[in-house]
Motif scaffolding. Structure first.
Motif, short mmCIF file in Angstrom:
data_model
loop_
_atom_site.label_atom_id
_atom_site.label_comp_id
_atom_site.label_asym_id
_atom_site.label_seq_id
_atom_site.Cartn_x
_atom_site.Cartn_y
_atom_site.Cartn_z
N LEU A 1 0.15 11.24 -6.31
CA LEU A 1 1.09 11.87 -4.87
C LEU A 1 1.42 13.65 -5.36
O LEU A 1 1.48 14.28 -4.18
CB LEU A 1 3.02 11.53 -5.82
CG LEU A 1 3.65 11.20 -5.09
CD1 LEU A 1 4.78 10.42 -6.06
CD2 LEU A 1 4.06 11.09 -3.88
N LEU B 1 6.44 6.67 -0.62
CA LEU B 1 5.21 5.91 -0.98
C LEU B 1 5.52 4.10 -0.47
O LEU B 1 6.47 3.63 0.49
CB LEU B 1 6.03 5.74 -2.49
CG LEU B 1 5.71 6.20 -3.83
CD1 LEU B 1 5.85 6.22 -4.74
CD2 LEU B 1 4.58 7.12 -3.75
N VAL C 1 4.78 1.37 -6.99
CA VAL C 1 5.90 2.15 -6.83
C VAL C 1 7.31 2.36 -6.72
O VAL C 1 8.10 3.50 -7.14
CB VAL C 1 6.51 2.51 -5.03
CG1 VAL C 1 4.49 2.76 -4.77
CG2 VAL C 1 6.08 0.91 -4.03
#
Length: 275
Positions: A89, A103, A113
């Motif tokens: 990320l 996500l 996630v």
């Protein structure tokens, strides 16, 4: 479609990753594959579906999967799985700054996630969980569970067959054959990988109400691998922030199933609303 690959390292293990981006970037998606497979299986369907909306995609192979390093089917631990997702990320924000972040996780990736979002406050715009591994649709043999829990304490890295039946991934015979012929797909799993995932799935269901990020849950009603009722319970525990889309008679990999076109339409419609 031009794919840019890059290599990095996490917990001392080499990680294979890559990005695909459209000409005009409206957002970025970090994509997390399922157990035993790899990110390359998403380049011909899911990734183009996302880039068509103006979304860049960052994908990676998890520990012990695909072209990443590590013993097949083993990982340093659940926190390492979440830690690697966090690193990806951060990398997506570095490569594609100042755009909304999403996500997208399938099966095990869906477990990751959802758990990442539940445990980390961040600036995510939305989450897509495809057939999220919250609860298995079958019960492993009791002896295997007992032995596995013992080995988790004394030999957490030993791997055994996962028991996944490839026939359950899709109603399309050609997709099952592709899966079985893929040299990067494996059916190995260690106690360190399997039991924390199972526990985290139940934890996510029980704590779904604390999620404050718009989330799309998609699941096939005939999934023989991951129990659709896990997704239903997650949604029931958080109807305000989650949207549940069920596909009648759909198998585990909806993006490779007979209903893939309808699945992609639903995902794109939901993403347009978030954008």
């Amino acid at each position: 479609m031009i794919v840019h690959y890059f290599n990095t390292e996490s917990y001392g293990i080499p990680i294979h990753a890559g990005t695909v981006s459209p000409k005009t970037i409206k957002g970025v998606v970090v994509l997390v594959h399922g157990f035993g497979e790899h990110s390359g299986r998403y380049l011909s369907g899911v990734v183009p579906m996302l880039t068509d909306l103006g979304l860049a995609v960052l994908f990676y192979d998890n520990f012990g999967h695909g072209k990443s390093g590590g013993k097949r089917g083993h990982c340093p631990g659940y926190e390492a799985l979440l830690g690697l997702l966090g690193e990806m990320l951060d990398k997506s924000a570095e490569l594609f700054p100042n755009v909304p972040k999403f996500l997208y996780g399938h099966s095990m990736g869906g477990n990751l996630v959802l758990n990442y979002a539940l445990r980390n406050e961040g600036s995510l715009k939305g989450i897509i969980a495809s057939s999220p591994y919250l609860r298995l649709a079958f019960t492993p043999p009791k002896w295997k569970l007992v032995l596995g829990k013992v080995l988790l304490k004394i030999w957490p890295s030993i791997t055994m067959p996962s028991g996944l039946d490839a026939d359950g991934i899709s109603r399309k015979t050609e997709e099952v054959e592709k899966y079985r012929a893929d040299s990067l797909v494996h059916d190995k799993v260690s106690p360190m990988f399997s039991f924390p995932i199972i526990d985290a799935g139940e934890w996510a269901i029980n704590n779904a109400s604390i999620l404050k990020i718009p989330t799309l849950l998609i699941h096939g009603t005939a999934d023989p691998i991951i129990d659709v009722r896990g997704s239903e319970e997650f949604h029931k525990n958080n109807p305000e922030y989650t949207t549940l889309e069920l596909f009648e008679e759909g198998f585990h990999e909806l993006h490779h199933d007979l209903c893939s076109k309808e699945v992609f339409n639903s995902i794109q419609s939901w993403l347009r609303q978030q954008l």
